[in-house]
Design an enzyme around this catalytic site. Structure first.
Site, mmCIF file in Angstrom:
data_model
loop_
_atom_site.group_PDB
_atom_site.id
_atom_site.type_symbol
_atom_site.label_atom_id
_atom_site.label_comp_id
_atom_site.label_asym_id
_atom_site.label_seq_id
_atom_site.Cartn_x
_atom_site.Cartn_y
_atom_site.Cartn_z
ATOM 1 N N GLU A 74 -31.750 27.746 -102.276
ATOM 2 C CA GLU A 74 -33.165 27.693 -101.920
ATOM 3 C C GLU A 74 -33.771 29.081 -102.036
ATOM 4 O OE1 GLU A 74 -34.613 24.910 -101.465
ATOM 5 O OE2 GLU A 74 -32.952 23.549 -101.108
ATOM 6 N N TYR A 234 -30.372 4.776 -115.674
ATOM 7 C CA TYR A 234 -29.437 5.495 -114.789
ATOM 8 C C TYR A 234 -27.969 5.210 -115.162
ATOM 9 C CZ TYR A 234 -28.129 8.187 -110.713
ATOM 10 O OH TYR A 234 -27.624 9.183 -109.897
HETATM 11 P P1 NAI Z 1 -32.009 16.785 -103.232
HETATM 12 O O1 NAI Z 1 -32.704 17.410 -104.373
HETATM 13 O O2 NAI Z 1 -32.829 16.342 -102.073
HETATM 14 O O3 NAI Z 1 -30.883 17.788 -102.660
HETATM 15 C C1 NAI Z 1 -30.061 18.528 -103.500
HETATM 16 C C2 NAI Z 1 -29.331 19.586 -102.706
HETATM 17 O O4 NAI Z 1 -28.497 20.318 -103.645
HETATM 18 C C3 NAI Z 1 -30.249 20.637 -102.054
HETATM 19 O O5 NAI Z 1 -29.737 20.970 -100.781
HETATM 20 C C4 NAI Z 1 -30.132 21.847 -102.977
HETATM 21 O O6 NAI Z 1 -30.351 23.104 -102.351
HETATM 22 C C5 NAI Z 1 -28.674 21.703 -103.403
HETATM 23 N N1 NAI Z 1 -28.345 22.445 -104.616
HETATM 24 C C6 NAI Z 1 -28.794 22.249 -105.885
HETATM 25 N N2 NAI Z 1 -28.236 23.154 -106.719
HETATM 26 C C7 NAI Z 1 -27.419 23.922 -105.965
HETATM 27 C C8 NAI Z 1 -26.578 25.037 -106.239
HETATM 28 N N3 NAI Z 1 -26.424 25.527 -107.464
HETATM 29 N N4 NAI Z 1 -25.920 25.607 -105.198
HETATM 30 C C9 NAI Z 1 -26.063 25.156 -103.926
HETATM 31 N N5 NAI Z 1 -26.824 24.087 -103.628
HETATM 32 C C10 NAI Z 1 -27.494 23.489 -104.619
HETATM 33 O O7 NAI Z 1 -31.136 15.604 -103.850
HETATM 34 P P2 NAI Z 1 -30.584 14.200 -103.336
HETATM 35 O O8 NAI Z 1 -31.408 13.130 -103.923
HETATM 36 O O9 NAI Z 1 -30.339 14.229 -101.881
HETATM 37 O O10 NAI Z 1 -29.188 14.143 -104.100
HETATM 38 C C11 NAI Z 1 -27.946 14.443 -103.485
HETATM 39 C C12 NAI Z 1 -26.882 13.539 -104.075
HETATM 40 O O11 NAI Z 1 -27.176 12.185 -103.732
HETATM 41 C C13 NAI Z 1 -26.804 13.591 -105.607
HETATM 42 O O12 NAI Z 1 -25.468 13.521 -106.011
HETATM 43 C C14 NAI Z 1 -27.531 12.325 -106.020
HETATM 44 O O13 NAI Z 1 -27.138 11.843 -107.281
HETATM 45 C C15 NAI Z 1 -27.088 11.390 -104.894
HETATM 46 N N6 NAI Z 1 -27.912 10.176 -104.754
HETATM 47 C C16 NAI Z 1 -29.280 10.269 -104.636
HETATM 48 C C17 NAI Z 1 -30.032 9.111 -104.586
HETATM 49 C C18 NAI Z 1 -31.531 9.163 -104.465
HETATM 50 O O14 NAI Z 1 -32.184 8.116 -104.639
HETATM 51 N N7 NAI Z 1 -32.112 10.307 -104.161
HETATM 52 C C19 NAI Z 1 -29.409 7.767 -104.626
HETATM 53 C C20 NAI Z 1 -27.966 7.803 -104.639
HETATM 54 C C21 NAI Z 1 -27.262 8.963 -104.762
#
Ligand code: NAI
Length: 400
Positions: A74, A234
């Site tokens: 972040e 997807y």
């Molecule tokens: P998000 O964008 O809300 O959160 C992503 C997190 O990853 C954040 O905390 C960010 O700081 C961190 N991040 C990204 N790059 C980073 C790096 N290089 N180093 C450290 N931290 C890093 O994403 P979301 O949607 O919560 O996704 C999380 C997981 O959940 C993913 O694997 C996604 O595929 C999975 N998922 C999401 C769904 C959805 O509808 N949003 C549905 C099912 C699974």
């Protein structure tokens, strides 16, 4: 200064550092009302500042009194602006957890590096009691630089053919057709490098070699499968290829952890929800808003916090017995999304969507509200006309 919301397309360009506390408080209140459970006591969340990672951290800290370490990427405030929402989420989470006497340590930086792994291990040894009993992997990223210095970029695309569909734009509040093109093998492999299981495996191998995983330690990563209507964009796309790799990695890690420390590795297949990452996928937000419409009507609606509460307390740490999975050893917390009656209604609505009616047919308003709240906007009980002192934000931002 007054902070006005800025959105470009489906990407938030700013956040409200003060109002984000409301978002954290809302999630904590949900968990406090949902009741406590017996869960892990020492937890590492990789990808902890937003979406599913943040809600996992909140669910465990406030539902199970878990001490947590969070790793996230972040940006704080500076010349270029106020920083990212996740920066402040980390601070408000930490403040609330510490008020309850819990440890809440934040590491902000690139989780894909060996340096970050070393820093976290050092802290586990010297500031966290020496061992952890749950590792959550919840990263969503478009780029990854591997420890050998090579940079990979993920591509959103289909593995075979082309796919078009209606997609909404949050900035202009319009619906238009978007297409996903067929990608090359190189692009598929690069997406797997970024969003597949390689980095998760590196984390678990490194933590295991450093002897900081407790006997019986569990690890979990999040995946998506979705209904058939979303397969072209997807499951059969580049993200689906990366998730296949993630699922295979879970099996490899499970065998290793079982043999070494009686540990386990799982994939939780989660529901489609509004997050920074999901808003970025073309066509997907419209599906989410149709799903919201139907699930709200059926009183089945879940955001990240409800999903993570149900995942932790009914599947990963059920009151009695082992972890609850399907026959492929996947934890299916997407069960309500995929219910036949839900999908039948979503599909019926999807076939009726036009640029003229999409706001009425779908829960566009609900989608937009959640998207705004992710960045600290749209809370009814917050005064957005108040002047915000930039210096105070700088001081607040140091609390991470
Ligand atoms: P998000 O964008 O809300 O959160 C992503 C997190 O990853 C954040 O905390 C960010 O700081 C961190 N991040 C990204 N790059 C980073 C790096 N290089 N180093 C450290 N931290 C890093 O994403 P979301 O949607 O919560 O996704 C999380 C997981 O959940 C993913 O694997 C996604 O595929 C999975 N998922 C999401 C769904 C959805 O509808 N949003 C549905 C099912 C699974």
């Amino acid at each position: 200064m007054k902070i006005q919301q800025k959105i470009e397309g489906n990407v938030a360009k700013n956040c409200h550092p003060l109002a984000l506390q409301k978002m954290i408080q809302k999630q904590i209140a949900y968990i406090n009302n949902a009741g406590s459970i017996y869960g892990p006591k020492k937890v590492l969340v990789i990808g902890s500042s937003s979406g599913y990672g943040l809600s996992s951290r909140i669910a465990l800290a406030f539902g199970s009194r878990s001490d947590t370490i969070g790793v996230s990427f972040e940006k704080g405030p500076g010349e270029k602006g106020l920083g990212t929402a996740g920066w402040y989420n980390n601070i408000y989470f930490k403040k609330a957890a510490e008020q309850q006497g819990l440890i809440a340590k934040n590491f902000i930086g690139d989780a894909f590096t060996d340096e970050m792994r070393c820093q976290v291990i050092d802290y586990i040894r010297h500031g966290f009691g020496g061992k952890i009993d749950l590792v959550i992997y919840s990263i969503a990223s478009g780029i990854r630089t591997t420890p050998d210095g090579k940079k990979y970029t993920s591509t959103l695309g289909v593995r075979c053919g082309e796919f078009s569909g209606p997609s909404f734009n949050l900035e202009s509040e319009t619906l238009s057709t978007q297409s996903l093109s067929q990608v090359s093998d190189q692009q598929i492999n690069d997406t797997i490098k970024v969003m597949g299981g390689e980095d998760w495996r590196l984390w678990i191998d490194t933590l295991r070699e450093a002897d900081v995983l407790a006997e019986g330690c569990k690890t979990i990563a999040y995946s998506y499968i979705g209904p058939e209507s979303t397969y072209p964009l997807y499951r059969n796309g580049t993200l689906g290829a990366a998730k296949e790799h993630l699922h295979d990695t879970a099996e490899i890690l499970n065998k290793k952890l079982m043999a070494d420390i009686n540990g386990e590795a799982f994939i939780a297949v989660c529901k489609a929800v509004v997050t920074k990452a999901s808003a970025y996928i073309p066509i997907f937000p419209l599906y989410i808003s149709l799903l919201y419409k139907v699930m709200k009507e059926k009183k089945l609606h879940e955001t990240c916090i409800e999903q993570m509460h149900r995942l932790m307390f009914t599947r990963l740490y059920p009151a009695m017995g082992p972890v609850i999975t399907d026959t492929e050893r996947l934890i299916r917390i997407d069960d309500l999304e995929l219910r036949a009656d839900v999908q039948k209604e979503v599909e019926a609505l999807r076939l009726k969507v036009t640029p003229a009616n999409f706001k009425e047919i779908s829960d566009f308003a609900g989608y937009l509200k959640e998207f705004n709240e992710l960045n600290g906007f749209g809370f009814e009980d917050f005064d957005y006309n108040q002047d915000v002192d930039f210096q105070k934000i700088i001081e607040l931002a140091k609390l991470t």
